[in-house]
Design an enzyme around this catalytic site. Sequence first.
Site, PDB file in Angstrom:
ATOM      1  N   ASP A 192       0.895  -1.165  -0.005  1.00 51.61           N
ATOM      2  CA  ASP A 192       0.135  -0.014   0.012  1.00 51.61           C
ATOM      3  C   ASP A 192       0.897   1.141   0.003  1.00 51.61           C
ATOM      4  O   ASP A 192       2.145   1.198   0.624  1.00 51.61           O
ATOM      5  CB  ASP A 192      -0.985  -0.042   1.366  1.00 51.61           C
ATOM      6  CG  ASP A 192      -2.074   0.652   1.120  1.00 51.61           C
ATOM      7  OD1 ASP A 192      -3.379   0.213   0.863  1.00 51.61           O
ATOM      8  OD2 ASP A 192      -2.044   2.086   1.202  1.00 51.61           O
ATOM      9  N   VAL A 237       2.090   0.530  -6.992  1.00 49.35           N
ATOM     10  CA  VAL A 237       1.991  -0.385  -8.140  1.00 49.35           C
ATOM     11  C   VAL A 237       2.080   0.430  -9.509  1.00 49.35           C
ATOM     12  O   VAL A 237       2.215  -0.343 -10.514  1.00 49.35           O
ATOM     13  CB  VAL A 237       0.284  -1.063  -7.923  1.00 49.35           C
ATOM     14  CG1 VAL A 237       0.245  -1.835  -6.671  1.00 49.35           C
ATOM     15  CG2 VAL A 237      -0.648  -0.077  -8.298  1.00 49.35           C
ATOM     16  N   ASN A 259      -6.047  -5.765  -5.510  1.00 49.25           N
ATOM     17  CA  ASN A 259      -7.018  -4.961  -5.241  1.00 49.25           C
ATOM     18  C   ASN A 259      -6.844  -3.307  -5.441  1.00 49.25           C
ATOM     19  O   ASN A 259      -7.546  -2.652  -5.488  1.00 49.25           O
ATOM     20  CB  ASN A 259      -7.426  -5.224  -3.676  1.00 49.25           C
ATOM     21  CG  ASN A 259      -8.377  -4.108  -3.221  1.00 49.25           C
ATOM     22  OD1 ASN A 259      -9.505  -4.282  -3.548  1.00 49.25           O
ATOM     23  ND2 ASN A 259      -7.876  -3.269  -2.193  1.00 49.25           N
ATOM     24  N   TYR A 317     -13.151   4.772 -15.364  1.00 43.70           N
ATOM     25  CA  TYR A 317     -13.230   3.730 -14.513  1.00 43.70           C
ATOM     26  C   TYR A 317     -13.789   2.364 -14.829  1.00 43.70           C
ATOM     27  O   TYR A 317     -13.239   1.568 -14.848  1.00 43.70           O
ATOM     28  CB  TYR A 317     -14.201   4.421 -13.330  1.00 43.70           C
ATOM     29  CG  TYR A 317     -14.050   3.262 -12.004  1.00 43.70           C
ATOM     30  CD1 TYR A 317     -12.923   3.096 -11.411  1.00 43.70           C
ATOM     31  CD2 TYR A 317     -15.105   2.561 -11.796  1.00 43.70           C
ATOM     32  CE1 TYR A 317     -12.861   2.119 -10.277  1.00 43.70           C
ATOM     33  CE2 TYR A 317     -15.141   1.823 -10.596  1.00 43.70           C
ATOM     34  CZ  TYR A 317     -13.996   1.395  -9.888  1.00 43.70           C
ATOM     35  OH  TYR A 317     -13.953   0.331  -8.937  1.00 43.70           O
ATOM     36  N   LYS A 345     -11.749  -1.234 -15.207  1.00 40.52           N
ATOM     37  CA  LYS A 345     -12.423  -2.536 -14.544  1.00 40.52           C
ATOM     38  C   LYS A 345     -12.788  -3.432 -15.649  1.00 40.52           C
ATOM     39  O   LYS A 345     -12.817  -4.526 -15.438  1.00 40.52           O
ATOM     40  CB  LYS A 345     -13.267  -2.066 -13.707  1.00 40.52           C
ATOM     41  CG  LYS A 345     -13.173  -1.293 -12.503  1.00 40.52           C
ATOM     42  CD  LYS A 345     -11.829  -2.164 -11.671  1.00 40.52           C
ATOM     43  CE  LYS A 345     -11.420  -1.152 -10.397  1.00 40.52           C
ATOM     44  NZ  LYS A 345     -10.676  -2.155  -9.824  1.00 40.52           N
ATOM     45  N   ALA A 362     -19.823  -0.265  -2.977  1.00 43.66           N
ATOM     46  CA  ALA A 362     -19.430  -0.768  -1.852  1.00 43.66           C
ATOM     47  C   ALA A 362     -19.051   0.504  -0.726  1.00 43.66           C
ATOM     48  O   ALA A 362     -18.688   1.565  -1.039  1.00 43.66           O
ATOM     49  CB  ALA A 362     -17.938  -1.653  -1.926  1.00 43.66           C
ATOM     50  N   THR A 409     -16.910   2.040   1.155  1.00 43.13           N
ATOM     51  CA  THR A 409     -15.527   2.270   1.324  1.00 43.13           C
ATOM     52  C   THR A 409     -15.056   3.619   1.635  1.00 43.13           C
ATOM     53  O   THR A 409     -16.022   4.550   1.170  1.00 43.13           O
ATOM     54  CB  THR A 409     -14.815   1.721   0.192  1.00 43.13           C
ATOM     55  OG1 THR A 409     -15.314   2.227  -0.921  1.00 43.13           O
ATOM     56  CG2 THR A 409     -14.956  -0.013  -0.110  1.00 43.13           C
TER      57      THR A 409
END
Length: 255
Positions: free
Chosen positions: A38, A55, A81, A146, A150, A179, A181
């Site tokens: 992370d 990443v 993720n 987005y 995905k 979600a 989040t």
Amino acid sequence: MSPEFEDLVAIVTGGASGIGAAVARELTDRGARVAALDLEPGGAPQGVLGIKADVSEDDSVRAAVQEVADAYGRIDVLVNNAGIGAQGTVEDNPDDQWHRVFDVNVMGAVRVTRAALPYLRRSPAAAIVNVASVAATTGIPQRALYSTTKGAVQSLSMAMAADHLREGIRVNCVNPGTADTPWVQRLLDSAPDPAAERAALDARQPHGRLVSAEEVALAVVYLAGPSSGSTAGTALAVDGGMATLRLRPPGETRK
């Protein structure tokens, strides 16, 4: 009975918050040794090894994966993720934002997988789970960029499944609905009427609420575990039926 993931080592990218943290906790509870890669690893759950990694940078990814291998001697499970969001229609986001979101959401999964594959090939229970989205399969307003990334993650998952199954590596993906989040909460906080926006997001999913991070984590852990050894090349929706169900409005009588 021994925990399902006993002696297995897992990497979860974006594992210090939201869905990633929920996945890391669930894997740890089931006996895995878990590393959370992370940008801000300090938020990793208790018992999880937090490693700072970007990443979007290959050197950072390779160093982080090597750190996991050095610490635990093996890598058995990879959960890709980490991701970032974007809002707007196809004309709203400039080229550099398209490149940035693709670099994190798609190429991030490529980089981490590429670095982990030599270790996964040696595992007796190798599994990769990529976190895509309901936006991969369902048209959602103001999500052109987005959704495109995905959709690419889901397609990448199917291609990886075909490439690596006979090496003993199962690849699947999970498609969460909207979600609960930190990223969604930030969207709500920026809305003119956060309460009305929350109600609209709840209503958009047929079961009438946001998906919890824990619900997504349970799906990820199922696909990552040895007990799902015959499951490969699957996209598992955890979206309250958003992608497939068309319910009548509440209170409408059947005709």
